[in-house]
Design a protein around this motif. Sequence first.
Motif, PDB file in Angstrom:
ATOM      1  N   ASP A  95      -3.861  -3.727  11.443  1.00 48.20           N
ATOM      2  CA  ASP A  95      -3.794  -3.808   9.986  1.00 48.20           C
ATOM      3  C   ASP A  95      -2.383  -3.460   9.529  1.00 48.20           C
ATOM      4  N   LEU A  96      -2.183  -3.561   8.221  1.00 46.90           N
ATOM      5  CA  LEU A  96      -0.960  -3.101   7.574  1.00 46.90           C
ATOM      6  C   LEU A  96      -1.219  -1.690   7.078  1.00 46.90           C
ATOM      7  N   VAL A  97      -0.337  -0.759   7.452  1.00 44.86           N
ATOM      8  CA  VAL A  97      -0.516   0.640   7.077  1.00 44.86           C
ATOM      9  C   VAL A  97       0.840   1.236   6.728  1.00 44.86           C
ATOM     10  N   GLN A  98       0.839   2.239   5.875  1.00 42.97           N
ATOM     11  CA  GLN A  98       2.084   2.911   5.515  1.00 42.97           C
ATOM     12  C   GLN A  98       2.490   3.899   6.606  1.00 42.97           C
ATOM     13  N   ALA A  99       3.768   4.147   6.680  1.00 40.01           N
ATOM     14  CA  ALA A  99       4.271   5.136   7.632  1.00 40.01           C
ATOM     15  C   ALA A  99       3.554   6.468   7.413  1.00 40.01           C
ATOM     16  N   GLY A 100       3.211   7.099   8.522  1.00 36.55           N
ATOM     17  CA  GLY A 100       2.458   8.345   8.454  1.00 36.55           C
ATOM     18  C   GLY A 100       0.961   8.157   8.519  1.00 36.55           C
ATOM     19  N   GLY A 101       0.527   6.921   8.389  1.00 39.08           N
ATOM     20  CA  GLY A 101      -0.897   6.630   8.408  1.00 39.08           C
ATOM     21  C   GLY A 101      -1.457   6.520   9.815  1.00 39.08           C
ATOM     22  N   ALA A 156       6.958  -6.246  20.023  1.00 38.46           N
ATOM     23  CA  ALA A 156       7.542  -6.457  18.705  1.00 38.46           C
ATOM     24  C   ALA A 156       8.400  -7.712  18.754  1.00 38.46           C
ATOM     25  N   PRO A 157       8.613  -8.360  17.613  1.00 40.04           N
ATOM     26  CA  PRO A 157       9.439  -9.574  17.589  1.00 40.04           C
ATOM     27  C   PRO A 157      10.819  -9.310  18.173  1.00 40.04           C
ATOM     28  N   GLY A 158      11.233 -10.171  19.083  1.00 35.37           N
ATOM     29  CA  GLY A 158      12.549 -10.060  19.677  1.00 35.37           C
ATOM     30  C   GLY A 158      12.679  -8.986  20.741  1.00 35.37           C
ATOM     31  N   LYS A 159      11.579  -8.339  21.080  1.00 29.67           N
ATOM     32  CA  LYS A 159      11.631  -7.269  22.080  1.00 29.67           C
ATOM     33  C   LYS A 159      10.692  -7.588  23.239  1.00 29.67           C
ATOM     34  N   GLU A 160      10.935  -6.936  24.362  1.00 37.90           N
ATOM     35  CA  GLU A 160      10.072  -7.121  25.512  1.00 37.90           C
ATOM     36  C   GLU A 160       8.756  -6.363  25.312  1.00 37.90           C
ATOM     37  N   ARG A 161       7.729  -6.887  25.957  1.00 40.92           N
ATOM     38  CA  ARG A 161       6.443  -6.208  25.921  1.00 40.92           C
ATOM     39  C   ARG A 161       6.558  -4.885  26.675  1.00 40.92           C
ATOM     40  N   GLU A 162       5.888  -3.860  26.167  1.00 42.00           N
ATOM     41  CA  GLU A 162       5.935  -2.559  26.831  1.00 42.00           C
ATOM     42  C   GLU A 162       4.538  -1.963  26.936  1.00 42.00           C
ATOM     43  N   MET A 187      -4.219   5.812  16.791  1.00 41.53           N
ATOM     44  CA  MET A 187      -2.787   5.895  16.507  1.00 41.53           C
ATOM     45  C   MET A 187      -2.590   6.673  15.220  1.00 41.53           C
ATOM     46  N   ASN A 188      -1.963   7.828  15.333  1.00 48.62           N
ATOM     47  CA  ASN A 188      -1.689   8.684  14.181  1.00 48.62           C
ATOM     48  C   ASN A 188      -0.187   8.774  13.943  1.00 48.62           C
ATOM     49  N   SER A 189       0.178   9.248  12.773  1.00 50.74           N
ATOM     50  CA  SER A 189       1.595   9.427  12.415  1.00 50.74           C
ATOM     51  C   SER A 189       2.389   8.169  12.725  1.00 50.74           C
ATOM     52  N   LEU A 190       1.887   7.052  12.293  1.00 50.69           N
ATOM     53  CA  LEU A 190       2.523   5.780  12.618  1.00 50.69           C
ATOM     54  C   LEU A 190       3.898   5.661  11.981  1.00 50.69           C
ATOM     55  N   LYS A 191       4.779   4.991  12.703  1.00 51.10           N
ATOM     56  CA  LYS A 191       6.153   4.793  12.281  1.00 51.10           C
ATOM     57  C   LYS A 191       6.435   3.297  12.193  1.00 51.10           C
ATOM     58  N   PRO A 192       7.416   2.904  11.389  1.00 54.96           N
ATOM     59  CA  PRO A 192       7.763   1.475  11.317  1.00 54.96           C
ATOM     60  C   PRO A 192       8.070   0.878  12.693  1.00 54.96           C
ATOM     61  N   GLU A 193       8.632   1.662  13.580  1.00 58.66           N
ATOM     62  CA  GLU A 193       8.954   1.141  14.919  1.00 58.66           C
ATOM     63  C   GLU A 193       7.716   0.926  15.789  1.00 58.66           C
ATOM     64  N   ASP A 194       6.542   1.318  15.319  1.00 56.17           N
ATOM     65  CA  ASP A 194       5.303   1.003  16.028  1.00 56.17           C
ATOM     66  C   ASP A 194       4.793  -0.398  15.684  1.00 56.17           C
ATOM     67  N   GLN A 252      -2.530  -7.433  15.369  1.00 54.84           N
ATOM     68  CA  GLN A 252      -1.244  -7.094  14.753  1.00 54.84           C
ATOM     69  C   GLN A 252      -1.314  -5.757  14.024  1.00 54.84           C
ATOM     70  N   VAL A 253      -0.342  -4.924  14.333  1.00 54.46           N
ATOM     71  CA  VAL A 253      -0.166  -3.652  13.625  1.00 54.46           C
ATOM     72  C   VAL A 253       1.184  -3.709  12.912  1.00 54.46           C
ATOM     73  N   THR A 254       1.157  -3.491  11.612  1.00 54.24           N
ATOM     74  CA  THR A 254       2.380  -3.474  10.825  1.00 54.24           C
ATOM     75  C   THR A 254       2.449  -2.164  10.059  1.00 54.24           C
ATOM     76  N   VAL A 255       3.540  -1.454  10.252  1.00 50.39           N
ATOM     77  CA  VAL A 255       3.728  -0.160   9.597  1.00 50.39           C
ATOM     78  C   VAL A 255       4.876  -0.293   8.607  1.00 50.39           C
ATOM     79  N   SER A 256       4.585  -0.092   7.350  1.00 56.41           N
ATOM     80  CA  SER A 256       5.612  -0.211   6.310  1.00 56.41           C
ATOM     81  C   SER A 256       6.246   1.151   6.037  1.00 56.41           C
ATOM     82  N   SER A 257       7.518   1.101   5.686  1.00 56.95           N
ATOM     83  CA  SER A 257       8.247   2.360   5.427  1.00 56.95           C
ATOM     84  C   SER A 257       8.136   2.772   3.974  1.00 56.95           C
TER      85      SER A 257
END
Length: 122
Positions: free
Chosen positions: A10-16, A40-46, A83-90, A117-122
């Motif tokens: 889902d789409l969630v705010q940072a910290g969510g 993430a787009p443009g990055k390798e799978r991890e 997943m807690n304390s989510l960050k935009p880089e997640d 898809q997980v999207t974390v907004s700042s």
Amino acid sequence: QVQVVESGGDLVQAGGSLRLSCTASELTFDNYAIGWFRQAPGKEREGVSCITPSAGTVTYLDSVKGRFTISRDNAKNTSYLQMNSLKPEDTAMYYCAAWGWCSPRMRDYKYRGQGTQVTVSS
């Protein structure tokens, strides 16, 4: 035919928080390790996390330690990634996969999902 399906992105705010689920059908779930991966787009799978069949061993990517928790309910053929304390880089597409042992490479897993898809907004 084995199917692995992720849900909960889902789409969630940072910290969510979010809880992802991974359900596998047509396999003896408690014989398989479950790995969670992200790309993430443009990055390798991890590799994000993995849990062994008996849940005796869990591993985490350093950047998610203390924030993410992997678990499994073998009676429901389901693994969870809390997943807690989510960050935009997640922000990424999150995948789960099943195979006999934990590996940091998703290509080592025979059964793989299509992602959620997980999207974390700042």
